[in-house]
Design an enzyme around this catalytic site. Sequence first.
Site, PDB file in Angstrom:
ATOM      1  N   HIS A  41      -2.852 -33.773  17.012  1.00  0.00           N
ATOM      2  CA  HIS A  41      -2.337 -33.196  18.252  1.00  0.00           C
ATOM      3  C   HIS A  41      -1.260 -32.172  17.916  1.00  0.00           C
ATOM      4  O   HIS A  41      -0.449 -32.428  17.038  1.00  0.00           O
ATOM      5  CB  HIS A  41      -1.740 -34.309  19.111  1.00  0.00           C
ATOM      6  CG  HIS A  41      -1.165 -33.818  20.406  1.00  0.00           C
ATOM      7  ND1 HIS A  41      -1.962 -33.391  21.458  1.00  0.00           N
ATOM      8  CD2 HIS A  41       0.127 -33.655  20.806  1.00  0.00           C
ATOM      9  CE1 HIS A  41      -1.165 -33.013  22.463  1.00  0.00           C
ATOM     10  NE2 HIS A  41       0.097 -33.161  22.088  1.00  0.00           N
ATOM     11  N   ARG A  59     -35.530 -10.719  15.201  1.00  0.00           N
ATOM     12  CA  ARG A  59     -35.855 -10.352  13.825  1.00  0.00           C
ATOM     13  C   ARG A  59     -37.238 -10.889  13.471  1.00  0.00           C
ATOM     14  O   ARG A  59     -37.709 -11.846  14.093  1.00  0.00           O
ATOM     15  CB  ARG A  59     -34.794 -10.914  12.857  1.00  0.00           C
ATOM     16  CG  ARG A  59     -33.400 -10.336  13.100  1.00  0.00           C
ATOM     17  CD  ARG A  59     -32.383 -10.865  12.099  1.00  0.00           C
ATOM     18  NE  ARG A  59     -32.661 -10.487  10.735  1.00  0.00           N
ATOM     19  CZ  ARG A  59     -32.251  -9.359  10.159  1.00  0.00           C
ATOM     20  NH1 ARG A  59     -31.533  -8.488  10.835  1.00  0.00           N
ATOM     21  NH2 ARG A  59     -32.544  -9.094   8.895  1.00  0.00           N
ATOM     22  N   ILE A  77     -26.979 -10.666  18.184  1.00  0.00           N
ATOM     23  CA  ILE A  77     -26.535  -9.389  17.619  1.00  0.00           C
ATOM     24  C   ILE A  77     -26.012  -8.462  18.711  1.00  0.00           C
ATOM     25  O   ILE A  77     -24.951  -7.854  18.561  1.00  0.00           O
ATOM     26  CB  ILE A  77     -27.683  -8.720  16.824  1.00  0.00           C
ATOM     27  CG1 ILE A  77     -28.001  -9.580  15.595  1.00  0.00           C
ATOM     28  CG2 ILE A  77     -27.338  -7.288  16.430  1.00  0.00           C
ATOM     29  CD1 ILE A  77     -29.167  -9.106  14.758  1.00  0.00           C
ATOM     30  N   CYS A 109     -27.210 -11.351   4.834  1.00  0.00           N
ATOM     31  CA  CYS A 109     -25.988 -11.982   5.332  1.00  0.00           C
ATOM     32  C   CYS A 109     -24.738 -11.290   4.784  1.00  0.00           C
ATOM     33  O   CYS A 109     -23.828 -10.946   5.530  1.00  0.00           O
ATOM     34  CB  CYS A 109     -25.998 -13.459   4.955  1.00  0.00           C
ATOM     35  SG  CYS A 109     -24.475 -14.312   5.349  1.00  0.00           S
ATOM     36  N   GLY A 126     -26.626 -11.749  -2.403  1.00  0.00           N
ATOM     37  CA  GLY A 126     -25.914 -11.618  -1.124  1.00  0.00           C
ATOM     38  C   GLY A 126     -26.880 -11.490   0.041  1.00  0.00           C
ATOM     39  O   GLY A 126     -26.697 -12.094   1.087  1.00  0.00           O
TER      40      GLY A 126
HETATM   41  P1  NAD Z   1     -31.956 -12.806  19.602  1.00  0.00           P
HETATM   42  O1  NAD Z   1     -33.254 -13.485  19.593  1.00  0.00           O
HETATM   43  O2  NAD Z   1     -30.712 -13.597  19.467  1.00  0.00           O
HETATM   44  O3  NAD Z   1     -31.787 -11.950  20.945  1.00  0.00           O
HETATM   45  C1  NAD Z   1     -32.687 -10.954  21.314  1.00  0.00           C
HETATM   46  C2  NAD Z   1     -32.610 -10.786  22.803  1.00  0.00           C
HETATM   47  O4  NAD Z   1     -33.333  -9.612  23.153  1.00  0.00           O
HETATM   48  C3  NAD Z   1     -33.228 -11.929  23.579  1.00  0.00           C
HETATM   49  O5  NAD Z   1     -32.309 -12.402  24.528  1.00  0.00           O
HETATM   50  C4  NAD Z   1     -34.465 -11.293  24.237  1.00  0.00           C
HETATM   51  O6  NAD Z   1     -34.760 -11.853  25.491  1.00  0.00           O
HETATM   52  C5  NAD Z   1     -34.027  -9.852  24.355  1.00  0.00           C
HETATM   53  N1  NAD Z   1     -35.116  -8.877  24.438  1.00  0.00           N
HETATM   54  C6  NAD Z   1     -36.291  -8.872  23.759  1.00  0.00           C
HETATM   55  N2  NAD Z   1     -37.018  -7.784  24.077  1.00  0.00           N
HETATM   56  C7  NAD Z   1     -36.276  -7.079  24.973  1.00  0.00           C
HETATM   57  C8  NAD Z   1     -36.465  -5.853  25.661  1.00  0.00           C
HETATM   58  N3  NAD Z   1     -37.577  -5.120  25.486  1.00  0.00           N
HETATM   59  N4  NAD Z   1     -35.502  -5.423  26.509  1.00  0.00           N
HETATM   60  C9  NAD Z   1     -34.376  -6.158  26.690  1.00  0.00           C
HETATM   61  N5  NAD Z   1     -34.143  -7.313  26.069  1.00  0.00           N
HETATM   62  C10 NAD Z   1     -35.071  -7.770  25.208  1.00  0.00           C
HETATM   63  O7  NAD Z   1     -32.074 -11.685  18.465  1.00  0.00           O
HETATM   64  P2  NAD Z   1     -30.953 -10.777  17.777  1.00  0.00           P
HETATM   65  O8  NAD Z   1     -29.729 -10.707  18.598  1.00  0.00           O
HETATM   66  O9  NAD Z   1     -31.662  -9.518  17.419  1.00  0.00           O
HETATM   67  O10 NAD Z   1     -30.665 -11.572  16.464  1.00  0.00           O
HETATM   68  C11 NAD Z   1     -31.734 -11.910  15.583  1.00  0.00           C
HETATM   69  C12 NAD Z   1     -31.485 -13.215  14.912  1.00  0.00           C
HETATM   70  O11 NAD Z   1     -30.484 -13.032  13.925  1.00  0.00           O
HETATM   71  C13 NAD Z   1     -30.952 -14.291  15.839  1.00  0.00           C
HETATM   72  O12 NAD Z   1     -31.980 -14.996  16.468  1.00  0.00           O
HETATM   73  C14 NAD Z   1     -30.183 -15.157  14.901  1.00  0.00           C
HETATM   74  O13 NAD Z   1     -31.063 -16.103  14.388  1.00  0.00           O
HETATM   75  C15 NAD Z   1     -29.728 -14.218  13.804  1.00  0.00           C
HETATM   76  N6  NAD Z   1     -28.294 -13.901  13.956  1.00  0.00           N
HETATM   77  C16 NAD Z   1     -27.406 -14.907  13.913  1.00  0.00           C
HETATM   78  C17 NAD Z   1     -26.056 -14.641  14.060  1.00  0.00           C
HETATM   79  C18 NAD Z   1     -25.072 -15.774  13.992  1.00  0.00           C
HETATM   80  O14 NAD Z   1     -25.425 -16.829  13.449  1.00  0.00           O
HETATM   81  N7  NAD Z   1     -23.889 -15.636  14.559  1.00  0.00           N
HETATM   82  C19 NAD Z   1     -25.610 -13.350  14.294  1.00  0.00           C
HETATM   83  C20 NAD Z   1     -26.551 -12.334  14.332  1.00  0.00           C
HETATM   84  C21 NAD Z   1     -27.895 -12.621  14.162  1.00  0.00           C
END
Ligand code: NAD
Length: 475
Positions: A447, A275, A186, A44, A41
């Site tokens: 539709h 991440r 996230i 995810c 798992g």
């Molecule tokens: P992310 O890269 O999507 O967003 C992180 C954000 O934090 C960016 O916009 C960045 O500019 C900002 N940031 C960085 N340092 C900062 C600071 N000191 N102060 C304020 N803002 C700051 O990363 P995430 O949201 O942590 O998610 C990680 C990864 O997990 C994603 O890139 C994605 O690949 C994956 N994820 C995917 C899904 C999905 O597919 N729906 C959902 C959750 C996570």
Amino acid sequence: MTDSKTQVAVIGAGPGGYAAAFLAADNGMAVTLIDPAENPGGTCLYRGCMPSKSLLHVSRLITEAAEARAWGISFGVPDIDLSALRQWKTHVTNGLTQGLGRLMAQRKITYHRASAAFADPTALILTPDTGQSRRLTFDHAIVATGSSPAVLPLFPEGDFRIWNSTQALALEMIPETLLVVGGGYIGLELGSVYAALGTQVTVVEALPHLLAGADRDLVRFLQKGLTDRFEAILLDTTVTSIKLQEDGVTAEFSGAGAETIANKSFQRVLVAVGRRPHTAGLALENAGVTLDQKGFIRVNDQCRTTADTIFAVGDVAGDPMLAHKAAHDARIAVEAILGKGATGKRAFIPAVVFTDPEVAWVGLTETEAREKKISVETARFPWAASGRAATLGRSDGLTKMIIDPATKHILGVGIVGPGAGELIAEAVLAMEMGATPTDVGHCVHPHPTLSETLKEVADSFDGIATHYYRPKRKP
Ligand code: NAD
């Protein structure tokens, strides 16, 4: 130390690892899958996509019930039984991971609940939580160890007031106030969950916009929706220092939004700033596997690492860190091991942010085209012109297409609106098939559905959209 042998050793049982293990087994190989968890798992299923989507479904229900007031239907204030909600989320996750456990057993895959480290390019040492280590030699290994939340030195790890996504998904309590650091996937998804549960959510994002990878005209719709539901969204803003209080945190900020939230305190802080690939403890150096500058395992087009017999897939092997990219990598790696198929062609990987509205895109974005000075043509279909969107009370959407002016091939598609994550799959298929907007326009769409927005945007490129007037382009 006991010794055993396998044809394919897969390290990590997330969507990359279990997909690779299942495919290798389906092709007749002896497979050993290694992960500390009870069942396959990975992040995810246990602490990522699945629990967050269960909770986002609940938050959508809460917000939709409130929105129904505009249609003459009023529900009371939701009575949230947090323990029951937590149980439901766990029930979903357990059902899925146990199902994977059964699928693994049916395929006769050997599963070791252990951590793995390379002894050399053909052997691993497997160390269980309790009990003896064992040595496993392999013909091929696939590293699928995923990623873990990035940390900021400012925020003490392990403190009960500071959450990462795992702690936020544990749903221990509903804080009165939540500071979300990072306006990415996230931050916005989990911020939405807590806002629906009644928390006052403040997002601070270091960049001048949310969701850096997506086009601005798509994000605009989401930002408008979130502005109504969140306490504040502060762009161009970062946290400069924090002070831990008995049951909360006060923070100081710098940047554009600093004055707006000066001296505010928050009961909890969610740090969601990206991440990092998970390679610690793998002893990759013993196997000759090297990392790139960002800490990802270096791989070629076949997901092969710098060691000939070792492959890496998913988050640990590079961006985008998405489960479906990991599963696709898994197919490439296993086909390379089988000596078939693997052309090394990278597929179009769609991205979906499961907020409300959802934002989804695939291929080239307009922003990227502009940055890279790639000449493109674009077409847009606003959902205000969609009958189906009107029946849902959701005209807050947009479907856009990015087209190669020379070949007329579709280079990218972006969608914002409820269900965008489902709709984007058609765009992926069209792009994989090398379709033009005219090809999509010739396909009959049912539709009334939101899928018609894809046909309409394609027709709009040709100047013939039925429900949206856009004069034909001059040749
Ligand atoms: P992310 O890269 O999507 O967003 C992180 C954000 O934090 C960016 O916009 C960045 O500019 C900002 N940031 C960085 N340092 C900062 C600071 N000191 N102060 C304020 N803002 C700051 O990363 P995430 O949201 O942590 O998610 C990680 C990864 O997990 C994603 O890139 C994605 O690949 C994956 N994820 C995917 C899904 C999905 O597919 N729906 C959902 C959750 C996570």
